[in-house]
Write a protein that holds these residues in place. Structure first.
Motif, PDB file in Angstrom:
ATOM      1  N   TRP A 113      71.866 -60.837-109.635  1.00  0.00           N
ATOM      2  CA  TRP A 113      72.078 -59.821-108.599  1.00  0.00           C
ATOM      3  C   TRP A 113      72.463 -58.458-109.171  1.00  0.00           C
ATOM      4  CZ3 TRP A 113      76.654 -57.330-108.855  1.00  0.00           C
ATOM      5  CH2 TRP A 113      77.661 -57.951-109.602  1.00  0.00           C
ATOM      6  N   LYS A 137      61.979 -65.370-108.241  1.00  0.00           N
ATOM      7  CA  LYS A 137      63.102 -65.841-107.413  1.00  0.00           C
ATOM      8  C   LYS A 137      64.270 -64.872-107.666  1.00  0.00           C
ATOM      9  CE  LYS A 137      66.749 -68.113-105.988  1.00  0.00           C
ATOM     10  NZ  LYS A 137      67.663 -66.981-106.208  1.00  0.00           N
ATOM     11  N   SER A 139      67.977 -62.839-106.613  1.00  0.00           N
ATOM     12  CA  SER A 139      69.291 -63.433-106.341  1.00  0.00           C
ATOM     13  C   SER A 139      69.678 -63.358-104.856  1.00  0.00           C
ATOM     14  CB  SER A 139      70.356 -62.722-107.163  1.00  0.00           C
ATOM     15  OG  SER A 139      71.629 -63.201-106.788  1.00  0.00           O
ATOM     16  N   GLU A 168      68.853 -69.987-102.582  1.00  0.00           N
ATOM     17  CA  GLU A 168      70.018 -70.228-103.440  1.00  0.00           C
ATOM     18  C   GLU A 168      69.649 -71.261-104.500  1.00  0.00           C
ATOM     19  OE1 GLU A 168      73.490 -70.850-101.068  1.00  0.00           O
ATOM     20  OE2 GLU A 168      72.954 -69.197 -99.728  1.00  0.00           O
ATOM     21  N   ALA A 169      70.700 -71.955-104.978  1.00  0.00           N
ATOM     22  CA  ALA A 169      70.481 -72.907-106.070  1.00  0.00           C
ATOM     23  C   ALA A 169      69.430 -73.964-105.717  1.00  0.00           C
ATOM     24  CB  ALA A 169      71.804 -73.568-106.432  1.00  0.00           C
ATOM     25  N   GLN A 173      66.229 -75.199-107.795  1.00  0.00           N
ATOM     26  CA  GLN A 173      66.009 -76.611-108.163  1.00  0.00           C
ATOM     27  C   GLN A 173      64.585 -77.033-107.801  1.00  0.00           C
ATOM     28  OE1 GLN A 173      67.928 -78.173-109.998  1.00  0.00           O
ATOM     29  NE2 GLN A 173      69.957 -77.274-109.785  1.00  0.00           N
ATOM     30  N   PHE A 185      64.382 -66.721-117.433  1.00  0.00           N
ATOM     31  CA  PHE A 185      65.614 -66.739-116.636  1.00  0.00           C
ATOM     32  C   PHE A 185      66.593 -65.676-117.106  1.00  0.00           C
ATOM     33  CE2 PHE A 185      70.077 -68.020-116.309  1.00  0.00           C
ATOM     34  CZ  PHE A 185      70.201 -68.175-114.937  1.00  0.00           C
ATOM     35  N   THR A 186      67.133 -64.890-116.176  1.00  0.00           N
ATOM     36  CA  THR A 186      68.236 -63.984-116.480  1.00  0.00           C
ATOM     37  C   THR A 186      69.420 -64.386-115.605  1.00  0.00           C
ATOM     38  OG1 THR A 186      66.638 -62.204-116.824  1.00  0.00           O
ATOM     39  CG2 THR A 186      68.941 -61.573-116.677  1.00  0.00           C
ATOM     40  N   ILE A 194      71.228 -75.231-117.029  1.00  0.00           N
ATOM     41  CA  ILE A 194      70.545 -76.032-115.990  1.00  0.00           C
ATOM     42  C   ILE A 194      69.036 -75.783-116.070  1.00  0.00           C
ATOM     43  CG2 ILE A 194      70.251 -76.307-113.484  1.00  0.00           C
ATOM     44  CD1 ILE A 194      73.220 -75.496-113.154  1.00  0.00           C
ATOM     45  N   GLU A 209      67.904 -65.035-120.815  1.00  0.00           N
ATOM     46  CA  GLU A 209      68.654 -63.778-120.992  1.00  0.00           C
ATOM     47  C   GLU A 209      70.008 -64.007-120.336  1.00  0.00           C
ATOM     48  OE1 GLU A 209      67.717 -60.813-122.395  1.00  0.00           O
ATOM     49  OE2 GLU A 209      65.741 -61.496-123.021  1.00  0.00           O
ATOM     50  N   LEU A 210      71.026 -64.275-121.135  1.00  0.00           N
ATOM     51  CA  LEU A 210      72.322 -64.703-120.591  1.00  0.00           C
ATOM     52  C   LEU A 210      73.405 -63.648-120.842  1.00  0.00           C
ATOM     53  CD1 LEU A 210      71.982 -68.401-121.851  1.00  0.00           C
ATOM     54  CD2 LEU A 210      71.117 -67.406-119.729  1.00  0.00           C
ATOM     55  N   GLY A 212      77.919 -63.002-121.835  1.00  0.00           N
ATOM     56  CA  GLY A 212      78.890 -63.240-122.896  1.00  0.00           C
ATOM     57  C   GLY A 212      79.914 -62.130-122.970  1.00  0.00           C
ATOM     58  N   GLU A 332      83.569 -64.201-119.892  1.00  0.00           N
ATOM     59  CA  GLU A 332      83.002 -62.876-119.610  1.00  0.00           C
ATOM     60  C   GLU A 332      83.721 -62.273-118.395  1.00  0.00           C
ATOM     61  OE1 GLU A 332      78.923 -63.224-118.370  1.00  0.00           O
ATOM     62  OE2 GLU A 332      78.503 -61.112-118.729  1.00  0.00           O
ATOM     63  N   PHE A 400      65.166 -56.754-126.556  1.00  0.00           N
ATOM     64  CA  PHE A 400      66.445 -57.009-125.898  1.00  0.00           C
ATOM     65  C   PHE A 400      66.582 -58.501-125.621  1.00  0.00           C
ATOM     66  CE2 PHE A 400      68.741 -57.331-121.722  1.00  0.00           C
ATOM     67  CZ  PHE A 400      70.001 -57.207-122.289  1.00  0.00           C
TER      68      PHE A 400
HETATM   69  P1  NAD Z   1      73.787 -66.707-112.001  1.00  0.00           P
HETATM   70  O1  NAD Z   1      73.477 -67.480-113.223  1.00  0.00           O
HETATM   71  O2  NAD Z   1      74.856 -67.203-111.102  1.00  0.00           O
HETATM   72  O3  NAD Z   1      72.475 -66.543-111.082  1.00  0.00           O
HETATM   73  C1  NAD Z   1      71.213 -66.207-111.609  1.00  0.00           C
HETATM   74  C2  NAD Z   1      70.133 -66.894-110.800  1.00  0.00           C
HETATM   75  O4  NAD Z   1      70.335 -68.300-110.889  1.00  0.00           O
HETATM   76  C3  NAD Z   1      70.130 -66.531-109.322  1.00  0.00           C
HETATM   77  O5  NAD Z   1      68.804 -66.264-108.908  1.00  0.00           O
HETATM   78  C4  NAD Z   1      70.692 -67.762-108.634  1.00  0.00           C
HETATM   79  O6  NAD Z   1      70.115 -68.026-107.372  1.00  0.00           O
HETATM   80  C5  NAD Z   1      70.357 -68.891-109.600  1.00  0.00           C
HETATM   81  N1  NAD Z   1      71.359 -69.971-109.560  1.00  0.00           N
HETATM   82  C6  NAD Z   1      72.698 -69.845-109.356  1.00  0.00           C
HETATM   83  N2  NAD Z   1      73.300 -71.053-109.416  1.00  0.00           N
HETATM   84  C7  NAD Z   1      72.333 -71.973-109.682  1.00  0.00           C
HETATM   85  C8  NAD Z   1      72.304 -73.380-109.865  1.00  0.00           C
HETATM   86  N3  NAD Z   1      73.421 -74.110-109.780  1.00  0.00           N
HETATM   87  N4  NAD Z   1      71.121 -73.979-110.121  1.00  0.00           N
HETATM   88  C9  NAD Z   1      69.980 -73.253-110.211  1.00  0.00           C
HETATM   89  N5  NAD Z   1      69.946 -71.911-110.032  1.00  0.00           N
HETATM   90  C10 NAD Z   1      71.090 -71.270-109.777  1.00  0.00           C
HETATM   91  O7  NAD Z   1      74.090 -65.206-112.479  1.00  0.00           O
HETATM   92  P2  NAD Z   1      74.585 -63.965-111.636  1.00  0.00           P
HETATM   93  O8  NAD Z   1      75.972 -64.174-111.144  1.00  0.00           O
HETATM   94  O9  NAD Z   1      73.557 -63.587-110.637  1.00  0.00           O
HETATM   95  O10 NAD Z   1      74.580 -62.838-112.784  1.00  0.00           O
HETATM   96  C11 NAD Z   1      75.635 -62.641-113.654  1.00  0.00           C
HETATM   97  C12 NAD Z   1      75.417 -63.297-115.001  1.00  0.00           C
HETATM   98  O11 NAD Z   1      74.145 -62.966-115.504  1.00  0.00           O
HETATM   99  C13 NAD Z   1      76.406 -62.795-116.042  1.00  0.00           C
HETATM  100  O12 NAD Z   1      76.785 -63.861-116.863  1.00  0.00           O
HETATM  101  C14 NAD Z   1      75.613 -61.781-116.825  1.00  0.00           C
HETATM  102  O13 NAD Z   1      76.086 -61.550-118.129  1.00  0.00           O
HETATM  103  C15 NAD Z   1      74.261 -62.402-116.825  1.00  0.00           C
HETATM  104  N6  NAD Z   1      73.245 -61.381-116.980  1.00  0.00           N
HETATM  105  C16 NAD Z   1      72.492 -61.356-118.116  1.00  0.00           C
HETATM  106  C17 NAD Z   1      71.554 -60.355-118.299  1.00  0.00           C
HETATM  107  C18 NAD Z   1      70.697 -60.255-119.536  1.00  0.00           C
HETATM  108  O14 NAD Z   1      69.729 -59.483-119.500  1.00  0.00           O
HETATM  109  N7  NAD Z   1      70.971 -60.969-120.607  1.00  0.00           N
HETATM  110  C19 NAD Z   1      71.389 -59.385-117.317  1.00  0.00           C
HETATM  111  C20 NAD Z   1      72.168 -59.456-116.187  1.00  0.00           C
HETATM  112  C21 NAD Z   1      73.087 -60.457-116.004  1.00  0.00           C
END
Ligand code: NAD
Length: 457
Positions: A113, A137, A139, A168-169, A173, A185-186, A194, A209-210, A212, A332, A400
């Motif tokens: 998001w 998909k 957020s 949502e989740a 799934q 995935f970001t 997951i 893309e996570l 930290g 984080e 990146f």
């Molecule tokens: P999130 O992991 O909660 O959600 C990301 C996506 O995963 C959403 O589309 C959501 O619907 C889905 N999701 C959530 N819970 C799920 C589940 N249990 N099973 C399957 N799918 C699920 O992340 P967020 O809160 O939206 O974003 C914040 C995180 O993302 C922070 O950790 C941030 O550092 C990271 N982030 C990384 C980057 C990057 O480019 N590396 C960029 C932005 C954000």
């Protein structure tokens, strides 16, 4: 259309060449570009509605960067798509050898998001540019932007090429059960695991893309005036809800006092009119995240700032005195709280950073090249800056991505094209010559000749 029928149709459309030629890819990228340009205001307004992001920030970080990325792909696509000749090996002589970048097929892009346009569309651009079809998909935590993206993309594109599923989740799934050819995935490290687990079931390649805890280090020779301004700039964009925001600062003890003074000056300069959601400052995305950050705030030793308002979901940029074991130093932060730890010994901070999960970014404020090299060579991190924060993302020539807990794979510019395509090797032979020598039976004479011709000493 259901999820499974959409993917089936995309698979068929991919095989039929819906996005195969350079012409069709460029046409799709141009249509995306025009769509964003035309609806730039509505898109920025949606982000503002979701979490109060000011227009200036939304324009630069969400709209401008995406338009720039499309232009870069339009300019270089033909060249990136060209087969790349390689040398021949002595045993394959005579032959022509080349590598073609082939699209994967139907790809799934899952986005978070916090930069809801940028992080949804940057991978979509790479996927289209590389010749794939896409399911996006976005957020559920940025509902206005996600709904608008869905509406606009569905108006402009055939769902056989580009389709959006909100949810949502459980929607994720369901998507993860489908036979995609690539998943991008970001999001958080928790959900990244997951996604990777589900992808492993079908052996689908992933880019993750996570997030930290990205450190900033202010070394003893640093200009604290500039360092404080650039660190707080990186920490207050999006109210610290940025994956590459400086999460905490390590300041050399000789500069601790001056870093606090310069931090105050920087924040006074940035926000002299106060913090106004949607005008000059971003809200915390929802009450849950506000409460999480507010708890951290309450349990911390505040040096500067510290005000928060649950009703407006505003948290003041706050400098916090911290130690490695404090609660705020565990996960984080993803908000405008900046813990500072002072140090005297360079090796100790390198050792402490080595013990922690590898961050997405690291920022080093020093002109001491010996110290720069020792941090860069000994602490793994995705990417970063010397004497600045976050701006490495602004250069599309730089890949990146993270490492370890902060992710795998990289994108932006040509790296996006590569993230969404695979190298396919082709060796092309003439029918002649075709010496007996290569075919069985392999007697002693042939082996002697083989060794004489092909073994180098
Ligand atoms: P999130 O992991 O909660 O959600 C990301 C996506 O995963 C959403 O589309 C959501 O619907 C889905 N999701 C959530 N819970 C799920 C589940 N249990 N099973 C399957 N799918 C699920 O992340 P967020 O809160 O939206 O974003 C914040 C995180 O993302 C922070 O950790 C941030 O550092 C990271 N982030 C990384 C980057 C990057 O480019 N590396 C960029 C932005 C954000």
């Amino acid at each position: 259309m259901t999820i499974s029928s959409t993917i089936a149709q995309q698979n068929e459309a991919f095989r039929g060449g819906i996005n195969r030629s350079v012409k069709s890819r460029k046409e799709h990228l141009n249509r995306l570009k025009n769509l964003i340009s035309e609806h730039e205001k509505a898109l920025s307004d949606a982000v503002k509605k979701d979490f109060g992001k000011p227009y200036s920030e939304a324009y630069v970080t969400e709209i401008y960067t995406v338009l720039q990325e499309i232009d870069l792909h339009l300019k270089h696509l033909e060249n990136w798509m060209k087969p790349k000749n390689t040398g021949s090996a002595i045993v394959t002589f005579p032959s022509k050898n080349y590598v073609i970048r082939q699209p994967y097929g139907a790809v799934l892009v899952i986005s978070p998001w916090n930069y809801p346009i940028h992080l949804a569309l940057m991978p979509v651009i790479g996927a289209l540019s590389a010749g794939n079809t896409v399911v996006l998909k976005p957020s559920e935590l940025s509902p206005n932007t996600s709904a608008l993206l869905r509406k606009l993309l569905h108006q402009e594109f055939d769902p056989k090429l580009l389709s959006v599923f909100e949810g949502e989740a459980d929607t994720v799934q369901e998507l993860l059960k489908q036979p995609f050819d690539k998943i991008f995935f970001t999001g958080s490290t928790r959900v990244g695991k997951i996604v990777m687990k589900a992808a492993a079931e079908q052996l689908i390649p992933v880019t993750l893309e996570l997030g930290g805890k990205s450190p900033a280090i202010v070394h003893k020779d640093a200009n604290t005036d500039v360092a404080a301004r650039r660190i707080w700039w990186g920490k207050t964009i999006n109210a610290g809800q940025t994956c590459v925001a400086p999460d905490f600062v390590l300041v050399h003890e000789s500069l601790a006092k001056s870093f606090t003074e310069e931090s105050k000056k920087a924040l006074d300069l940035f926000f002299k009119k106060g913090l106004k959601a949607g005008e000059n400052y971003t809200q915390i995305v929802n009450k849950d995240h506000f409460d999480r950050l507010n708890n951290l705030l309450k349990n911390s030793e505040i040096i500067l700032g510290g005000k928060s308002n649950r009703k407006t979901r505003i948290i003041e940029p706050t400098l916090i005195r911290a130690d490695w074991d404090d609660e705020i130093m565990q996960d984080e932060i993803f908000g405008p709280l900046l813990p500072v730890i002072t140090y005297s010994d360079e090796e100790t901070i390198i050792r402490n950073l080595q013990k922690r999960p590898s961050p997405l970014a690291l920022y080093l404020f020093t002109d001491d090249s010996h110290f720069q090299n020792s941090v860069i060579d000994h602490v793994p991190f995705g990417g970063g800056c010397i004497n600045d924060t976050i701006v490495h993302l602004g250069n599309h020539n730089l890949p990146f991505g993270g490492v370890g807990q902060s992710g795998m794979g990289a994108y932006h510019g040509q790296y996006s094209f590569e993230a969404f395509s695979r190298p396919q090797s082709i060796l092309k032979k003439p029918f002649w010559p075709d010496p007996d020598f290569r075919y069985p039976p392999y007697d002693e004479t042939k082996m002697t000749w083989f060794k004489r011709l092909f073994t180098r000493n």
